[in-house]
Design a protein around this motif. Structure first.
Motif, PDB file in Angstrom:
ATOM      1  N   LYS A 106       0.937  -1.155   0.216  1.00  0.00           N
ATOM      2  CA  LYS A 106      -0.050  -0.038  -0.059  1.00  0.00           C
ATOM      3  C   LYS A 106       0.885   1.153   0.082  1.00  0.00           C
ATOM      4  N   VAL A 107       1.958   1.126   0.828  1.00  0.00           N
ATOM      5  CA  VAL A 107       2.945   2.215   0.969  1.00  0.00           C
ATOM      6  C   VAL A 107       3.523   2.588  -0.500  1.00  0.00           C
ATOM      7  N   PHE A 108       3.940   1.377  -1.248  1.00  0.00           N
ATOM      8  CA  PHE A 108       4.664   1.744  -2.366  1.00  0.00           C
ATOM      9  C   PHE A 108       3.707   2.035  -3.629  1.00  0.00           C
ATOM     10  N   LYS A 109       2.481   1.745  -3.562  1.00  0.00           N
ATOM     11  CA  LYS A 109       1.447   2.118  -4.439  1.00  0.00           C
ATOM     12  C   LYS A 109       1.436   3.746  -4.406  1.00  0.00           C
ATOM     13  N   LYS A 110       1.345   4.085  -3.225  1.00  0.00           N
ATOM     14  CA  LYS A 110       1.036   5.606  -2.847  1.00  0.00           C
ATOM     15  C   LYS A 110       2.113   6.557  -3.477  1.00  0.00           C
ATOM     16  N   TYR A 111       3.570   5.775  -3.491  1.00  0.00           N
ATOM     17  CA  TYR A 111       4.648   6.537  -3.952  1.00  0.00           C
ATOM     18  C   TYR A 111       5.088   6.153  -5.283  1.00  0.00           C
ATOM     19  N   GLY A 112       4.527   5.311  -5.864  1.00  0.00           N
ATOM     20  CA  GLY A 112       4.681   4.868  -7.114  1.00  0.00           C
ATOM     21  C   GLY A 112       5.784   4.085  -7.228  1.00  0.00           C
ATOM     22  N   ILE A 113       6.348   3.285  -6.284  1.00  0.00           N
ATOM     23  CA  ILE A 113       7.428   2.344  -6.403  1.00  0.00           C
ATOM     24  C   ILE A 113       6.901   1.128  -6.607  1.00  0.00           C
ATOM     25  N   ASP A 114       7.757   0.632  -7.802  1.00  0.00           N
ATOM     26  CA  ASP A 114       7.307  -0.662  -8.412  1.00  0.00           C
ATOM     27  C   ASP A 114       8.043  -1.842  -7.711  1.00  0.00           C
ATOM     28  N   PHE A 115       7.290  -2.507  -7.055  1.00  0.00           N
ATOM     29  CA  PHE A 115       7.737  -3.745  -6.366  1.00  0.00           C
ATOM     30  C   PHE A 115       7.701  -4.930  -6.747  1.00  0.00           C
ATOM     31  N   GLY A 129       6.622  -6.903 -19.196  1.00  0.00           N
ATOM     32  CA  GLY A 129       5.998  -6.491 -20.247  1.00  0.00           C
ATOM     33  C   GLY A 129       4.632  -5.837 -19.888  1.00  0.00           C
ATOM     34  N   GLU A 130       3.856  -6.691 -18.987  1.00  0.00           N
ATOM     35  CA  GLU A 130       2.717  -6.445 -18.323  1.00  0.00           C
ATOM     36  C   GLU A 130       2.836  -5.294 -17.556  1.00  0.00           C
ATOM     37  N   GLY A 131       3.689  -5.364 -16.636  1.00  0.00           N
ATOM     38  CA  GLY A 131       4.044  -4.178 -15.521  1.00  0.00           C
ATOM     39  C   GLY A 131       4.122  -2.816 -16.237  1.00  0.00           C
ATOM     40  N   ASN A 132       4.958  -2.912 -17.478  1.00  0.00           N
ATOM     41  CA  ASN A 132       5.124  -1.762 -17.928  1.00  0.00           C
ATOM     42  C   ASN A 132       4.015  -0.984 -18.749  1.00  0.00           C
ATOM     43  N   ARG A 133       3.208  -1.870 -19.217  1.00  0.00           N
ATOM     44  CA  ARG A 133       1.937  -1.682 -19.939  1.00  0.00           C
ATOM     45  C   ARG A 133       1.017  -0.779 -19.033  1.00  0.00           C
ATOM     46  N   TYR A 134       0.889  -1.602 -17.630  1.00  0.00           N
ATOM     47  CA  TYR A 134      -0.161  -0.890 -17.007  1.00  0.00           C
ATOM     48  C   TYR A 134       0.367   0.561 -16.006  1.00  0.00           C
ATOM     49  N   LEU A 135       1.743   0.445 -15.941  1.00  0.00           N
ATOM     50  CA  LEU A 135       2.518   1.651 -15.419  1.00  0.00           C
ATOM     51  C   LEU A 135       2.103   2.865 -16.468  1.00  0.00           C
ATOM     52  N   HIS A 136       2.242   2.599 -17.708  1.00  0.00           N
ATOM     53  CA  HIS A 136       1.551   3.543 -18.842  1.00  0.00           C
ATOM     54  C   HIS A 136       0.244   3.772 -18.594  1.00  0.00           C
ATOM     55  N   VAL A 158      -5.470  -3.778 -11.706  1.00  0.00           N
ATOM     56  CA  VAL A 158      -4.300  -3.292 -11.763  1.00  0.00           C
ATOM     57  C   VAL A 158      -3.336  -3.833 -10.446  1.00  0.00           C
ATOM     58  N   ASP A 159      -4.155  -3.483  -9.133  1.00  0.00           N
ATOM     59  CA  ASP A 159      -3.756  -3.884  -8.323  1.00  0.00           C
ATOM     60  C   ASP A 159      -3.409  -5.501  -7.967  1.00  0.00           C
ATOM     61  N   ALA A 160      -4.580  -6.073  -8.314  1.00  0.00           N
ATOM     62  CA  ALA A 160      -4.506  -7.580  -8.544  1.00  0.00           C
ATOM     63  C   ALA A 160      -3.399  -8.258  -9.173  1.00  0.00           C
ATOM     64  N   LEU A 161      -3.470  -7.600 -10.510  1.00  0.00           N
ATOM     65  CA  LEU A 161      -2.384  -8.051 -11.429  1.00  0.00           C
ATOM     66  C   LEU A 161      -0.675  -7.869 -11.008  1.00  0.00           C
ATOM     67  N   PHE A 162      -0.454  -6.556 -10.045  1.00  0.00           N
ATOM     68  CA  PHE A 162       0.702  -6.299  -9.621  1.00  0.00           C
ATOM     69  C   PHE A 162       0.758  -7.324  -8.387  1.00  0.00           C
ATOM     70  N   HIS A 167      -0.338 -10.348  -8.135  1.00  0.00           N
ATOM     71  CA  HIS A 167      -0.024 -11.619  -9.094  1.00  0.00           C
ATOM     72  C   HIS A 167       1.538 -11.680  -9.137  1.00  0.00           C
ATOM     73  N   ILE A 168       2.033 -10.558  -9.869  1.00  0.00           N
ATOM     74  CA  ILE A 168       3.584 -10.555 -10.321  1.00  0.00           C
ATOM     75  C   ILE A 168       4.434 -10.676  -9.296  1.00  0.00           C
ATOM     76  N   HIS A 169       4.064  -9.914  -8.222  1.00  0.00           N
ATOM     77  CA  HIS A 169       4.866  -9.868  -7.063  1.00  0.00           C
ATOM     78  C   HIS A 169       4.878 -11.341  -6.202  1.00  0.00           C
ATOM     79  N   LEU A 170       4.007 -11.689  -6.114  1.00  0.00           N
ATOM     80  CA  LEU A 170       3.875 -13.322  -5.573  1.00  0.00           C
ATOM     81  C   LEU A 170       4.773 -14.217  -6.381  1.00  0.00           C
ATOM     82  N   GLU A 171       4.834 -14.419  -7.669  1.00  0.00           N
ATOM     83  CA  GLU A 171       5.562 -15.033  -8.227  1.00  0.00           C
ATOM     84  C   GLU A 171       7.009 -14.712  -8.358  1.00  0.00           C
ATOM     85  N   ASN A 172       7.139 -13.245  -8.777  1.00  0.00           N
ATOM     86  CA  ASN A 172       8.641 -12.993  -8.962  1.00  0.00           C
ATOM     87  C   ASN A 172       9.388 -12.893  -7.563  1.00  0.00           C
ATOM     88  N   ASN A 173       8.537 -12.712  -6.403  1.00  0.00           N
ATOM     89  CA  ASN A 173       9.550 -12.348  -5.187  1.00  0.00           C
ATOM     90  C   ASN A 173       9.477 -13.538  -4.200  1.00  0.00           C
TER      91      ASN A 173
END
Length: 242
Positions: free
Chosen positions: A23-32, A179-186, A215-219, A221-227
């Motif tokens: 939640k904090v990183f979303k507020k500041y636009g930090i891609d976790f 690729g999806e992360g960059n798309r949704y950041l755009h 977008v929140d759910a997708l991010f 998803h990506i976090h759970l898998e990548n990290n």
């Protein structure tokens, strides 16, 4: 979280330890999620943020105790179940509904807000790409990961994956995540962080709410898998495969 000085800790690790930090990183636009390997200090520097301010927000979020889901303590088979039954099902259910709503809003507001045309194209392309991504996980990677988890639980060895190592499909998954992360950041920039224009109707407001939730759910998803999922399975593979 075990510390309040996270400058040299990767942002992915911070969220993996306590998902409330998302939640904090979303507020500041930090891609976790897609760039979770960078340290907090580096992430703040790239966004011209004061690390002390972000760390104070993390500390407050920790003290509030809100939004805490203990993903990092879950067994890996449960984590995969969650990804499949919450995220994969959610994308397939919510994605088409989001696109239908977007098409409706575009028909009404597209002339005054031409960015809606680009938004529809981006979401449509994303849903097609995500479906192929989900099928790769379901048909290729996850079946082997379930077997790998069972073998570890039973103290058994495993034969290597047919493509040599899980690092190969994981590399593809990470590339597609980025690729999806960059798309949704755009998309976030295109919609001015899901803002509703003054002439926006109730459907426009609903669209922005649903888009932000998607977008929140997708991010997540990506976090759970990548990290969480991928690094832990790569370690298991090193221990019991061969």
């Amino acid at each position: 979280m075990k510390t309040t000085d996270w400058k040299d800790t990767s942002v992915g690790e911070i969220v993996a330890e306590d998902f409330a930090a998302a939640k904090v990183f979303k507020k500041y636009g930090i891609d976790f999620c897609c760039h979770g390997e960078v340290t907090l200090e580096t992430a703040c520097a790239s966004l011209k943020l004061a690390p002390e301010e972000v760390m104070q927000a993390l500390k407050q979020q920790k003290e509030n105790g809100e939004g805490r889901i203990p993903f990092s303590s879950w067994p890996l088979d449960l984590l995969m179940d969650y990804i499949l039954k919450i995220h994969h099902r959610g994308i397939r259910k919510n994605g088409p509904e989001l696109l239908t709503l977007l098409e409706k809003v575009e028909r009404v507001h597209g002339e005054a807000h031409p960015e809606l045309h680009e938004l529809k194209l981006l979401v449509s392309e994303s849903l097609n790409d995500l479906e192929m991504h989900l099928q790769k996980e379901e048909n290729v990677l996850f079946p082997y990961l379930y077997d790998l988890y069972s073998a570890q639980e039973q103290g058994q060895r495993m034969e290597p994956m047919h493509c040599g190592t899980i690092a190969n499909p994981i590399r593809v998954m990470r590339m597609e995540h980025e690729g999806e992360g960059n798309r949704y950041l755009h998309i976030i920039q295109l919609t001015d962080h899901f803002s509703v224009p003054q002439d926006g109707c109730a459907s426009y407001r609903l669209l922005m709410q649903e888009l932000e939730a998607f977008v929140d759910a997708l991010f997540e998803h990506i976090h759970l898998e990548n990290n969480l999922l991928f690094p832990r399975f790569e370690e298991i593979e090193r221990q019991i495969v061969g």
